[in-house]
Design a protein around this motif. Sequence first.
Motif, PDB file in Angstrom:
ATOM      1  N   GLY A 251       0.786  -1.221   0.000  1.00  0.00           N
ATOM      2  CA  GLY A 251       0.000   0.000   0.000  1.00  0.00           C
ATOM      3  C   GLY A 251       0.819   1.271   0.000  1.00  0.00           C
ATOM      4  O   GLY A 251       0.272   2.351  -0.179  1.00  0.00           O
ATOM      5  N   LEU A 252       2.120   1.176   0.194  1.00  0.00           N
ATOM      6  CA  LEU A 252       2.965   2.367   0.154  1.00  0.00           C
ATOM      7  C   LEU A 252       3.563   2.532  -1.232  1.00  0.00           C
ATOM      8  O   LEU A 252       3.925   1.546  -1.876  1.00  0.00           O
ATOM      9  CB  LEU A 252       4.097   2.279   1.185  1.00  0.00           C
ATOM     10  N   GLU A 253       3.673   3.763  -1.670  1.00  0.00           N
ATOM     11  CA  GLU A 253       4.253   4.057  -2.982  1.00  0.00           C
ATOM     12  C   GLU A 253       5.737   4.381  -2.902  1.00  0.00           C
ATOM     13  O   GLU A 253       6.414   4.432  -3.922  1.00  0.00           O
ATOM     14  CB  GLU A 253       3.507   5.222  -3.645  1.00  0.00           C
ATOM     15  N   SER A 254       6.245   4.627  -1.692  1.00  0.00           N
ATOM     16  CA  SER A 254       7.659   4.932  -1.530  1.00  0.00           C
ATOM     17  C   SER A 254       8.035   4.778  -0.065  1.00  0.00           C
ATOM     18  O   SER A 254       7.158   4.682   0.806  1.00  0.00           O
ATOM     19  CB  SER A 254       7.966   6.360  -1.992  1.00  0.00           C
ATOM     20  N   TYR A 255       9.327   4.768   0.181  1.00  0.00           N
ATOM     21  CA  TYR A 255       9.818   4.727   1.553  1.00  0.00           C
ATOM     22  C   TYR A 255       9.522   6.073   2.198  1.00  0.00           C
ATOM     23  O   TYR A 255       9.706   7.117   1.585  1.00  0.00           O
ATOM     24  CB  TYR A 255      11.324   4.446   1.567  1.00  0.00           C
ATOM     25  N   VAL A 256       9.065   6.044   3.426  1.00  0.00           N
ATOM     26  CA  VAL A 256       8.764   7.262   4.183  1.00  0.00           C
ATOM     27  C   VAL A 256       9.782   7.364   5.303  1.00  0.00           C
ATOM     28  O   VAL A 256       9.975   6.396   6.060  1.00  0.00           O
ATOM     29  CB  VAL A 256       7.325   7.211   4.750  1.00  0.00           C
ATOM     30  N   SER A 257      10.413   8.498   5.414  1.00  0.00           N
ATOM     31  CA  SER A 257      11.417   8.696   6.450  1.00  0.00           C
ATOM     32  C   SER A 257      10.855   8.356   7.827  1.00  0.00           C
ATOM     33  O   SER A 257       9.752   8.773   8.167  1.00  0.00           O
ATOM     34  CB  SER A 257      11.900  10.155   6.428  1.00  0.00           C
ATOM     35  N   GLY A 258      11.607   7.583   8.580  1.00  0.00           N
ATOM     36  CA  GLY A 258      11.212   7.245   9.938  1.00  0.00           C
ATOM     37  C   GLY A 258      10.465   5.942  10.104  1.00  0.00           C
ATOM     38  O   GLY A 258      10.225   5.511  11.235  1.00  0.00           O
TER      39      GLY A 258
END
Length: 102
Positions: free
Chosen positions: A73-80
């Motif tokens: 469900g995520l389109e990219s890595y999110v910081s943290g």
Amino acid sequence: MHVHTVKGGSDSNLDPLDLVKEAKRVGLSGVCLTEHNNVWNRHEFQRFASEQDILLFRGMEVSTELGHIIVFGLESYVSGIHKVDLLRKVVDGEGGFAIAVH
């Protein structure tokens, strides 16, 4: 539930096409591609998947302080998101889901 290719880091030497060929050779009807802390670009993945005669899924294997967690469900890595509490919030916010793998 997950496998990596050369597109996602140094722990795989499988080219995506070679992966598909091997999956078909051993009789699999589908493969879930989950790169480390990275997810295939949606359009690139859709183009690649549409050219194959096997079902392909995409996700991301996130390295966290509690181990590796597969997320969808995520389109990219999110910081943290290496912190599992934030990972859960981000994934829930996108309507995705997560699976602890190792």
